[in-house]
Design a protein around this motif. Structure first.
Motif, mmCIF file in Angstrom:
data_model
loop_
_atom_site.group_PDB
_atom_site.id
_atom_site.type_symbol
_atom_site.label_atom_id
_atom_site.label_comp_id
_atom_site.label_asym_id
_atom_site.label_seq_id
_atom_site.Cartn_x
_atom_site.Cartn_y
_atom_site.Cartn_z
ATOM 1 N N ASP A 1 -3.373 18.872 -5.815
ATOM 2 C CA ASP A 1 -4.484 18.018 -6.233
ATOM 3 C C ASP A 1 -4.836 18.321 -7.681
ATOM 4 O O ASP A 1 -4.391 19.333 -8.254
ATOM 5 C CB ASP A 1 -5.689 18.227 -5.332
ATOM 6 N N GLU B 1 0.838 -1.188 0.000
ATOM 7 C CA GLU B 1 0.000 0.000 0.000
ATOM 8 C C GLU B 1 0.878 1.245 0.000
ATOM 9 O O GLU B 1 2.042 1.181 0.410
ATOM 10 C CB GLU B 1 -0.909 0.006 1.231
ATOM 11 N N GLN C 1 1.228 19.983 -1.336
ATOM 12 C CA GLN C 1 0.596 18.900 -2.075
ATOM 13 C C GLN C 1 -0.339 19.488 -3.126
ATOM 14 O O GLN C 1 -1.082 20.430 -2.843
ATOM 15 C CB GLN C 1 -0.171 17.976 -1.131
ATOM 16 N N TYR D 1 -0.050 10.703 -6.776
ATOM 17 C CA TYR D 1 0.409 10.642 -5.386
ATOM 18 C C TYR D 1 1.864 10.157 -5.339
ATOM 19 O O TYR D 1 2.211 9.140 -5.941
ATOM 20 C CB TYR D 1 -0.472 9.694 -4.570
ATOM 21 N N SER E 1 -8.118 17.717 -10.897
ATOM 22 C CA SER E 1 -9.480 17.325 -11.250
ATOM 23 C C SER E 1 -9.521 16.915 -12.712
ATOM 24 O O SER E 1 -8.674 17.319 -13.516
ATOM 25 C CB SER E 1 -10.461 18.475 -11.000
ATOM 26 N N TYR F 1 3.218 10.697 3.674
ATOM 27 C CA TYR F 1 4.265 11.709 3.560
ATOM 28 C C TYR F 1 4.824 12.047 4.948
ATOM 29 O O TYR F 1 4.099 12.050 5.943
ATOM 30 C CB TYR F 1 3.706 12.988 2.949
ATOM 31 N N ALA G 1 -1.109 15.044 -4.550
ATOM 32 C CA ALA G 1 -1.915 14.757 -3.359
ATOM 33 C C ALA G 1 -2.680 13.444 -3.479
ATOM 34 O O ALA G 1 -2.885 12.751 -2.477
ATOM 35 C CB ALA G 1 -2.897 15.905 -3.116
ATOM 36 N N GLU G 2 -3.095 13.088 -4.692
ATOM 37 C CA GLU G 2 -3.956 11.915 -4.841
ATOM 38 C C GLU G 2 -3.946 11.441 -6.289
ATOM 39 O O GLU G 2 -3.864 12.254 -7.216
ATOM 40 C CB GLU G 2 -5.390 12.283 -4.427
ATOM 41 N N ASP G 3 -4.041 10.120 -6.487
ATOM 42 C CA ASP G 3 -4.164 9.568 -7.836
ATOM 43 C C ASP G 3 -5.535 9.915 -8.409
ATOM 44 O O ASP G 3 -6.513 10.096 -7.666
ATOM 45 C CB ASP G 3 -4.003 8.049 -7.825
ATOM 46 N N ARG G 4 -5.615 9.966 -9.734
ATOM 47 C CA ARG G 4 -6.891 10.184 -10.416
ATOM 48 C C ARG G 4 -7.035 9.160 -11.533
ATOM 49 O O ARG G 4 -6.092 8.908 -12.281
ATOM 50 C CB ARG G 4 -6.962 11.594 -11.008
ATOM 51 N N LYS H 1 -1.084 8.543 -11.904
ATOM 52 C CA LYS H 1 -0.456 8.176 -10.630
ATOM 53 C C LYS H 1 0.261 9.408 -10.069
ATOM 54 O O LYS H 1 1.482 9.534 -10.176
ATOM 55 C CB LYS H 1 0.507 6.999 -10.831
#
Length: 393
Positions: free
Chosen positions: A143, A105, A141, A219, A145, A109, A230-233, A217
């Protein structure tokens, strides 16, 4: 005589061999015979376990998605945990032969992770597994959209847009972290339209029915200037039927071609040509949204809250295809609008019902061209070479 000479040579060799004895005697080929370092009947000692940590113990600024594992040579793992600063164990997987263990997993950070466990060597002895490493602490970080969503269906001109909430300095690394795969072979590429926006479009329109999968990818990916994703989409969507609008400002017609067949030919009125601020822009537009009614306001031209029916947005510069009864007299004859394509309300309803986000609207004949100043989506206004030049890779 030749036979006698040969026989004598053989006898000489046999005689020499018969007279040789002892461990230090030379062989007929000049090699000295030596005894083994290991006493006869005794096996060589087996080596201890050799433990390798990835990353090495003490490592800092480790990406939270970098490979994290333990491998053991000449032995197996008996027990192993990796814990975060609160003592929570990280999910991991031990290999079937128990010679390696890998994190399963993403990590966090700015955290220190600690190994604890044991390995047993082929020598039968137990060796400790210990150490720690620390993941990177981002300066910020970032993000992102998407303009596409899971399970949705789009038209054949639909670009994929990734919008970042902050400027991206390391565009090449971020671009490499974003992958588009398709069920039908499709040539396409990423382009950076500004420091916060990356689009992917095919070289030519999508093939109808294509399944498209986007994996970003982000993150753990460095964005430059100490910032990280900050995060995968992700998104999985489908390309629908082919529907292309061909709009001509000089003939004052709007033609709809569906799957290669003309299904409509409507009289239309486009932007007033004597005013550059009202001219409908030529170029390939993309359907962006649909509204049963839409309130139009333009202070420059002194109108506010003019409600029109069956409005289909085709760019971010205020251009729509919509119904407008007051201009029916001009539709098919002359251009009088403020940039939109005006249709009779009943014709606008027919088109509205058939339109899909991502459909191309190809406008020709005007003096102004669609471009970057018009915002989303001007992707198809660029040639393929111009598009490729905007890639960071």
């Amino acid at each position: 005589m030749p036979r006698a000479v040969l026989a004598a040579g053989v006898v000489a060799v046999l005689g020499l061999t018969a007279c040789s004895s002892g461990d230090d005697a030379a062989s007929p080929f000049g090699d000295k015979q030596t005894s083994s370092d290991t006493p006869a009947g005794q096996a060589a000692p087996k080596p201890p376990a050799k433990i390798t940590l990835t990353p090495t113990s003490g490592a800092v600024d480790v990406s939270p998605v970098a490979p994290v594992n333990v491998t053991v040579a000449d032995g197996t793992i008996e027990a192993l945990t990796l814990t975060n600063p609160t003592g929570k164990q990280v999910v991991g997987q031990l290999s079937a032969d128990k010679t390696s263990w890998a994190v399963g997993e993403p990590l966090g950070y700015g955290k220190t992770y600690t190994w604890a466990g044991t390995a047993k060597g082929t020598d039968g002895k137990t060796a400790p597994i210990s150490g720690s490493f620390t993941t990177v602490t981002p300066a910020g970080q970032v993000d992102a959209s998407l303009n596409v969503g899971d399970g949705k269906t789009y038209g054949v001109a639909m670009p994929i847009a990734v919008k970042f909430e902050r400027d991206v300095t390391d565009k090449a690394t971020v671009q490499k972290a974003m992958t588009v795969t398709t069920s039908v072979p499709t040539e396409g590429a990423w382009a950076w339209l500004d420091d916060r926006t990356a689009h992917w479009r095919p070289k030519t329109y999508w093939a109808p029915g294509t399944q498209v999968n986007l994996v970003a990818k982000l993150y753990g990916t460095p964005f430059g200037d100490g910032k990280y994703g900050a995060e995968d989409r992700t998104a999985h969507f489908t390309i629908g039927r082919s529907q292309i609008v061909q709009a001509n400002t000089q003939t004052h017609r709007l033609v709809v071609i569906r799957d290669g067949v003309q299904v409509a030919d409507f009289p239309a009125s486009y932007g007033l040509e004597s005013d550059p601020g009202r001219v409908t822009h030529s170029g390939t537009h993309v359907v962006m949204s649909k509204h049963e009614t839409y309130s139009m306001t333009n202070p420059k031209y002194n109108y506010e809250n003019v409600v029109v029916p069956w409005a289909v947005r085709i760019s971010n510069n205020g251009e729509f295809i919509h119904g407008y009864a007051p201009s029916i007299w001009a539709q098919g004859k002359q251009n009088v609008s403020h940039g939109c394509a005006n249709l009779a309300p009943e014709n606008a309803k027919i088109y509205f019902d058939s339109a899909m986000t991502g459909d191309p609207v190809e406008i020709v004949g005007s003096t102004e061209q669609l471009g970057a100043e018009d915002g989303d989506y001007y992707d198809w206004a660029l040639t393929w070479d111009q598009w490729l030049a905007k890639s960071a890779v």
